[in-house]
Write a protein that holds these residues in place. Structure first.
Motif, mmCIF file in Angstrom:
data_model
loop_
_atom_site.group_PDB
_atom_site.id
_atom_site.type_symbol
_atom_site.label_atom_id
_atom_site.label_comp_id
_atom_site.label_asym_id
_atom_site.label_seq_id
_atom_site.Cartn_x
_atom_site.Cartn_y
_atom_site.Cartn_z
ATOM 1 N N HIS A 173 7.948 -3.771 4.549
ATOM 2 C CA HIS A 173 7.716 -5.212 4.681
ATOM 3 C C HIS A 173 6.307 -5.458 5.191
ATOM 4 O O HIS A 173 5.995 -5.158 6.343
ATOM 5 C CB HIS A 173 8.717 -5.832 5.650
ATOM 6 C CG HIS A 173 8.519 -7.312 5.818
ATOM 7 N ND1 HIS A 173 8.691 -8.220 4.787
ATOM 8 C CD2 HIS A 173 8.130 -8.042 6.891
ATOM 9 C CE1 HIS A 173 8.435 -9.435 5.221
ATOM 10 N NE2 HIS A 173 8.080 -9.355 6.490
ATOM 11 N N ARG B 67 -1.012 -9.457 5.582
ATOM 12 C CA ARG B 67 -1.429 -9.803 4.222
ATOM 13 C C ARG B 67 -2.768 -10.540 4.234
ATOM 14 O O ARG B 67 -3.603 -10.340 3.351
ATOM 15 C CB ARG B 67 -0.372 -10.685 3.554
ATOM 16 C CG ARG B 67 0.916 -9.980 3.184
ATOM 17 C CD ARG B 67 1.762 -10.893 2.301
ATOM 18 N NE ARG B 67 3.076 -10.323 2.033
ATOM 19 C CZ ARG B 67 4.173 -10.687 2.667
ATOM 20 N NH1 ARG B 67 4.119 -11.593 3.619
ATOM 21 N NH2 ARG B 67 5.335 -10.151 2.364
ATOM 22 N N ASP C 104 -1.735 -4.502 3.831
ATOM 23 C CA ASP C 104 -0.671 -3.939 3.010
ATOM 24 C C ASP C 104 -1.187 -2.993 1.925
ATOM 25 O O ASP C 104 -0.547 -1.981 1.639
ATOM 26 C CB ASP C 104 0.186 -5.052 2.389
ATOM 27 C CG ASP C 104 -0.638 -6.152 1.738
ATOM 28 O OD1 ASP C 104 -1.776 -6.358 2.163
ATOM 29 O OD2 ASP C 104 -0.138 -6.817 0.815
ATOM 30 N N ARG D 225 8.810 0.674 -1.766
ATOM 31 C CA ARG D 225 9.459 -0.484 -2.365
ATOM 32 C C ARG D 225 9.192 -1.699 -1.465
ATOM 33 O O ARG D 225 9.979 -1.991 -0.560
ATOM 34 C CB ARG D 225 10.951 -0.232 -2.532
ATOM 35 C CG ARG D 225 11.208 1.036 -3.350
ATOM 36 C CD ARG D 225 12.660 1.315 -3.597
ATOM 37 N NE ARG D 225 12.805 2.510 -4.429
ATOM 38 C CZ ARG D 225 13.932 2.829 -5.054
ATOM 39 N NH1 ARG D 225 15.017 2.070 -4.949
ATOM 40 N NH2 ARG D 225 13.981 3.923 -5.806
ATOM 41 N N THR E 33 9.038 -5.354 0.152
ATOM 42 C CA THR E 33 9.934 -6.502 0.132
ATOM 43 C C THR E 33 9.242 -7.668 -0.555
ATOM 44 O O THR E 33 8.020 -7.696 -0.688
ATOM 45 C CB THR E 33 10.325 -6.909 1.562
ATOM 46 O OG1 THR E 33 9.139 -7.233 2.303
ATOM 47 C CG2 THR E 33 11.064 -5.778 2.268
ATOM 48 N N THR E 34 10.032 -8.630 -0.986
ATOM 49 C CA THR E 34 9.475 -9.784 -1.681
ATOM 50 C C THR E 34 9.479 -11.048 -0.828
ATOM 51 O O THR E 34 8.844 -12.032 -1.189
ATOM 52 C CB THR E 34 10.252 -10.061 -2.982
ATOM 53 O OG1 THR E 34 11.633 -10.293 -2.675
ATOM 54 C CG2 THR E 34 10.139 -8.881 -3.935
ATOM 55 N N VAL E 35 10.204 -11.046 0.284
ATOM 56 C CA VAL E 35 10.223 -12.231 1.147
ATOM 57 C C VAL E 35 8.866 -12.396 1.825
ATOM 58 O O VAL E 35 8.195 -11.414 2.155
ATOM 59 C CB VAL E 35 11.326 -12.137 2.218
ATOM 60 C CG1 VAL E 35 12.700 -12.118 1.584
ATOM 61 C CG2 VAL E 35 11.139 -10.917 3.105
ATOM 62 N N GLU E 36 8.437 -13.634 2.005
ATOM 63 C CA GLU E 36 7.129 -13.883 2.607
ATOM 64 C C GLU E 36 7.158 -13.747 4.120
ATOM 65 O O GLU E 36 6.166 -13.376 4.733
ATOM 66 C CB GLU E 36 6.638 -15.278 2.229
ATOM 67 C CG GLU E 36 6.328 -15.428 0.751
ATOM 68 C CD GLU E 36 5.721 -16.775 0.430
ATOM 69 O OE1 GLU E 36 5.408 -17.523 1.379
ATOM 70 O OE2 GLU E 36 5.561 -17.072 -0.755
ATOM 71 N N ASP F 77 17.084 -8.709 1.084
ATOM 72 C CA ASP F 77 15.990 -8.188 0.268
ATOM 73 C C ASP F 77 15.783 -6.699 0.540
ATOM 74 O O ASP F 77 15.585 -5.910 -0.388
ATOM 75 C CB ASP F 77 14.715 -8.973 0.579
ATOM 76 C CG ASP F 77 13.594 -8.669 -0.400
ATOM 77 O OD1 ASP F 77 13.881 -8.375 -1.566
ATOM 78 O OD2 ASP F 77 12.423 -8.720 0.018
ATOM 79 N N THR G 272 16.613 -2.888 -1.988
ATOM 80 C CA THR G 272 15.680 -1.805 -2.325
ATOM 81 C C THR G 272 16.365 -0.443 -2.330
ATOM 82 O O THR G 272 15.794 0.533 -2.825
ATOM 83 C CB THR G 272 14.512 -1.741 -1.325
ATOM 84 O OG1 THR G 272 15.005 -1.369 -0.024
ATOM 85 C CG2 THR G 272 13.776 -3.078 -1.246
#
Length: 229
Positions: A118, A124, A129, A144, A146-149, A177, A181
């Protein structure tokens, strides 16, 4: 201590200065005078290292962001610029050394293990990252992201009674999320992100640098090995 072990394995001489916190916490609450006092103490403690051309490694992404993006409002302009240019995340240095010198045997390999990673929201904004994923990938981890902000903590937001339910609701989306993965291990760069996921999912969450650090006790971090500055 994992950061110290890793940097030393790459031949980096490490000093741990005795300075206080960055001022990020009071700044987030609008306590400008307190944040300015913290920033000035940090600058006083690090000025000699900046002038000597040393990199200032900042492990917590939110602290790195305040060094690079907020100190220009809390310190004299030239001091803030010099300090900001000197700062780096651990993975900035690790990636640079691996690119130039290769991967030392001492670093821990992933051997294909799946990592749910994450990226911290503040990380970011300052580009943490990218180098982190690069290093984990080169060491053989199946990364992998994560896609959550956001994990739902948003600094101290999630610690407040009035916002707890909202924070946990976002945190559950974060948990879902991560679970999708199908990871063997979970890593997050921010302490609040790790706290949130451990709270809502009861899983052990590591800092990414712990995954690559040489094996050994934390007490082994400071050694007398020859290193280059």
């Amino acid at each position: 201590m994992a950061t110290v072990r890793t940097l030393e394995a790459l031949g980096v001489a490490v000093r741990v200065p005795r300075i206080g916190e960055s001022g990020r916490a009071p700044l987030s609450q609008g306590m400008i005078a307190s944040a300015s006092a913290c920033a000035n103490r940090v600058h006083e403690g690090l000025a000699e290292h900046v002038e000597a051309g040393r990199s200032i490694v900042v492990i917590e992404p939110s602290d790195l962001a305040v060094f690079e993006r907020e100190y220009d409002r809390l310190l004299p302009g030239s001091a803030a610029r010099r300090l900001g240019r000197a700062t780096a995340s651990p993975f900035d240095l690790i990636a640079d050394r691996i690119r130039s010198d290769g991967i030392p045997d001492a670093l821990t390999r992933g051997d294909g293990r799946r990592v749910a990673y994450h990226p911290h929201c503040q990380g970011r904004t300052v580009g943490v990252d990218g180098p982190t994923i690069e290093v984990l990938d080169r060491l053989g981890y199946d990364v992998r992201p994560t896609t959550v902000e956001c994990c739902g903590m948003a600094g101290s937001f999630g610690y407040k009674r009035a916002y707890y339910e909202l924070s946990v609701s976002v945190g559950r989306s974060f948990r879902d999320d991560v679970e999708e993965t199908d990871a063997d291990v979970v890593a997050a760069g921010g302490v609040s992100c790790r706290d949130q996921l451990e709270h809502v999912a009861s899983v052990d969450v590591r800092h990414p640098v712990e995954l690559v650090a040489p094996s050994g006790s934390d007490g082994d971090a400071a050694t007398n090995r020859p290193v280059r500055p």
